[in-house]
Design a protein around this motif. Structure first.
Motif, PDB file in Angstrom:
ATOM      1  N   LEU A 144       0.841  -1.199   0.000  1.00 36.45           N
ATOM      2  CA  LEU A 144       0.000   0.000   0.000  1.00 36.45           C
ATOM      3  C   LEU A 144       0.879   1.253   0.000  1.00 36.45           C
ATOM      4  CD1 LEU A 144      -2.845   1.194   0.142  1.00 36.45           C
ATOM      5  CD2 LEU A 144      -2.728   1.006   2.632  1.00 36.45           C
ATOM      6  N   ILE A 145       1.981   1.201   0.754  1.00 37.56           N
ATOM      7  CA  ILE A 145       2.941   2.317   0.750  1.00 37.56           C
ATOM      8  C   ILE A 145       3.554   2.473  -0.635  1.00 37.56           C
ATOM      9  CG2 ILE A 145       5.105   3.199   1.730  1.00 37.56           C
ATOM     10  CD1 ILE A 145       4.397   1.651   4.302  1.00 37.56           C
ATOM     11  N   PHE A 146       3.915   1.357  -1.266  1.00 34.00           N
ATOM     12  CA  PHE A 146       4.438   1.417  -2.631  1.00 34.00           C
ATOM     13  C   PHE A 146       3.448   2.102  -3.575  1.00 34.00           C
ATOM     14  CE2 PHE A 146       7.360  -2.587  -2.206  1.00 34.00           C
ATOM     15  CZ  PHE A 146       8.260  -1.821  -1.482  1.00 34.00           C
ATOM     16  N   CYS A 147       2.153   1.833  -3.378  1.00 31.35           N
ATOM     17  CA  CYS A 147       1.128   2.452  -4.228  1.00 31.35           C
ATOM     18  C   CYS A 147       1.096   3.964  -4.040  1.00 31.35           C
ATOM     19  CB  CYS A 147      -0.247   1.852  -3.917  1.00 31.35           C
ATOM     20  SG  CYS A 147      -0.495   0.204  -4.597  1.00 31.35           S
ATOM     21  N   HIS A 148       1.242   4.413  -2.811  1.00 34.70           N
ATOM     22  CA  HIS A 148       1.271   5.862  -2.562  1.00 34.70           C
ATOM     23  C   HIS A 148       2.505   6.492  -3.205  1.00 34.70           C
ATOM     24  CE1 HIS A 148      -2.124   6.696   0.164  1.00 34.70           C
ATOM     25  NE2 HIS A 148      -1.983   5.439   0.541  1.00 34.70           N
ATOM     26  N   LEU A 149       3.642   5.802  -3.128  1.00 41.11           N
ATOM     27  CA  LEU A 149       4.850   6.312  -3.789  1.00 41.11           C
ATOM     28  C   LEU A 149       4.674   6.341  -5.300  1.00 41.11           C
ATOM     29  CD1 LEU A 149       7.659   4.542  -1.715  1.00 41.11           C
ATOM     30  CD2 LEU A 149       7.087   6.967  -1.683  1.00 41.11           C
ATOM     31  N   SER A 175      -2.806   3.624   5.849  1.00 35.51           N
ATOM     32  CA  SER A 175      -3.625   4.589   5.112  1.00 35.51           C
ATOM     33  C   SER A 175      -3.709   5.917   5.857  1.00 35.51           C
ATOM     34  CB  SER A 175      -5.035   4.026   4.897  1.00 35.51           C
ATOM     35  OG  SER A 175      -4.999   2.891   4.063  1.00 35.51           O
ATOM     36  N   VAL A 176      -3.801   5.843   7.189  1.00 37.82           N
ATOM     37  CA  VAL A 176      -3.855   7.073   7.997  1.00 37.82           C
ATOM     38  C   VAL A 176      -2.534   7.834   7.884  1.00 37.82           C
ATOM     39  CG1 VAL A 176      -3.939   7.977  10.347  1.00 37.82           C
ATOM     40  CG2 VAL A 176      -5.595   6.245   9.613  1.00 37.82           C
ATOM     41  N   PHE A 177      -1.410   7.131   8.056  1.00 33.77           N
ATOM     42  CA  PHE A 177      -0.107   7.797   7.984  1.00 33.77           C
ATOM     43  C   PHE A 177       0.164   8.364   6.592  1.00 33.77           C
ATOM     44  CE2 PHE A 177       1.171   5.176  11.788  1.00 33.77           C
ATOM     45  CZ  PHE A 177       1.393   6.259  12.620  1.00 33.77           C
ATOM     46  N   CYS A 178      -0.167   7.605   5.556  1.00 34.16           N
ATOM     47  CA  CYS A 178       0.029   8.109   4.193  1.00 34.16           C
ATOM     48  C   CYS A 178      -0.921   9.271   3.901  1.00 34.16           C
ATOM     49  CB  CYS A 178      -0.176   6.986   3.178  1.00 34.16           C
ATOM     50  SG  CYS A 178       1.151   5.758   3.166  1.00 34.16           S
ATOM     51  N   GLY A 179      -2.143   9.188   4.445  1.00 33.59           N
ATOM     52  CA  GLY A 179      -3.083  10.302   4.292  1.00 33.59           C
ATOM     53  C   GLY A 179      -2.562  11.574   4.926  1.00 33.59           C
ATOM     54  N   ILE A 180      -1.955  11.436   6.104  1.00 36.60           N
ATOM     55  CA  ILE A 180      -1.341  12.597   6.773  1.00 36.60           C
ATOM     56  C   ILE A 180      -0.192  13.142   5.927  1.00 36.60           C
ATOM     57  CG2 ILE A 180       0.006  13.306   8.795  1.00 36.60           C
ATOM     58  CD1 ILE A 180      -1.655  11.275  10.425  1.00 36.60           C
ATOM     59  N   SER A 181       0.565  12.229   5.307  1.00 41.17           N
ATOM     60  CA  SER A 181       1.678  12.658   4.448  1.00 41.17           C
ATOM     61  C   SER A 181       1.183  13.491   3.264  1.00 41.17           C
ATOM     62  CB  SER A 181       2.440  11.434   3.935  1.00 41.17           C
ATOM     63  OG  SER A 181       2.991  10.689   4.994  1.00 41.17           O
ATOM     64  N   TRP A 182       0.001  13.163   2.758  1.00 44.68           N
ATOM     65  CA  TRP A 182      -0.592  13.949   1.668  1.00 44.68           C
ATOM     66  C   TRP A 182      -1.168  15.270   2.171  1.00 44.68           C
ATOM     67  CZ3 TRP A 182      -0.436  13.143  -3.510  1.00 44.68           C
ATOM     68  CH2 TRP A 182      -0.047  11.872  -3.967  1.00 44.68           C
TER      69      TRP A 182
END
Length: 319
Positions: free
Chosen positions: A62-67, A143-150
């Motif tokens: 999922l992290i790879f997808c955000h990258l 998803s929460v951490f990646c959402g915060i990153s966005w």
């Protein structure tokens, strides 16, 4: 060449690669177009493949997808205009269009940096507390951490753009770069330029150095934990799970750190070389990362082999 001595201009002129002979415009535009296709196809493939394969719907992927999404977005924001310049001789970008591009360039860059920090946190927990990994790291928490990153860079990037918009522009409207970035735009202002650039530089360093500091610390601890393992096979297996993340992080941070350090010690690049270097470290990782995901990540590689092998068997059976 366009020059102005008024405080409000209607458009900017993208210079691209200074000194490039017109006879090479076709070649450059073709190479940039191929680069754009590689970025688009590679990262869309990762997004679709992880989405379709249930076995890959795990926190790490999922992290790879955000990258992959940030890489795809950055290529889409920056490349079409410079391709248009050399392919269709269209070098003009509107005033507000340039500021919009500047916003997304820096917003996506900051987001990518924070998502790399989330990736380092994922590996840190996986290696240092493996028994609690599945409880602590879930798709929901990632998803929460990646959402915060966005979401985190949104507010200060808006502030940076609005701050730059207050500048009066009374110099050349030529952007000495292949896309609109903060330094290239604010350099054309004639008042309070230094103050605006210092604030933006401070926020850029925050976006770059805070994640980098956490990444270095986390991998330092990981190395200590791995070195204490009794089994050499276990050490190699654990380190292999970190290889894709290390390569992706290295590709993103090392060229940037080199350029910043070179500038601080007094080593300066000529304008054409600087533009080429910026383009390389901005866009090549976006093209290379999908290859790293596919060939350096065990689960993705196995799923690809399985699909290819099954398809090959089916074809052989039919013939």
């Amino acid at each position: 060449m366009f020059y102005t001595n008024v405080t409000r201009i209607k458009h900017f002129f993208i210079l691209g690669f200074p000194g490039l002979s017109p006879e090479y415009y076709g070649t450059v535009s073709f190479l940039l177009f191929v680069l754009f296709l590689v970025i688009a196809v590679g990262n869309i493939f990762i997004l679709v493949f992880v989405k379709c394969e249930r076995s890959l719907q795990k926190p790490t992927y999922l992290i790879f997808c955000h990258l992959a999404l940030t890489d795809l977005a950055f290529g889409t924001v920056t490349l079409p205009k410079i391709i248009s310049k050399y392919w269709f001789d269209d070098s003009i970008i509107s005033f507000y269009g340039c500021f919009a591009q500047m916003y997304f360039v820096h917003f996506i860059g900051a987001t990518h940096s924070f998502i790399l920090m989330v990736m380092a946190l994922d590996r840190f927990i996986a290696v240092c507390t493996p028994l609690r990994y599945t409880a602590l790291v879930t798709n929901a928490t990632v998803s929460v951490f990646c959402g915060i990153s966005w979401l985190m860079p949104v507010s200060w990037m808006v502030g940076i753009v609005l701050d730059a918009l207050t500048l009066p522009f009374c110099r050349s409207n030529i952007i000495v770069q292949c896309y609109c970035d903060h330094i290239a735009i604010t350099a054309l202002g004639c008042e309070n330029v230094r103050e605006v650039q210092v604030i933006a530089f401070g926020l850029a360093m925050f976006s770059l150095l805070v994640p980098l500091g956490f990444i270095i610390l986390s991998y330092f601890v990981i190395i200590i934990v791995v070195s204490r393992m009794s089994s050499s096979e276990g050490r190699l297996r654990t380190l292999s799970t970190c290889t894709p993340q290390l390569l992706i992080t290295f590709l993103y941070y090392m060229p940037r750190c080199f350029v910043y350090l070179a500038n601080n010690v007094g080593f300066t690049f000529s304008v054409p070389i600087r533009i080429v270097v910026v383009m390389l470290y901005s866009l090549l990782p976006a093209a290379v990362n999908p290859i790293i995901y596919c060939f350096k990540t065990k689960d993705i590689k196995q799923n690809l082999k399985k699909k290819f092998f099954v398809r090959k068997i089916n074809i052989s059976t039919k013939t």
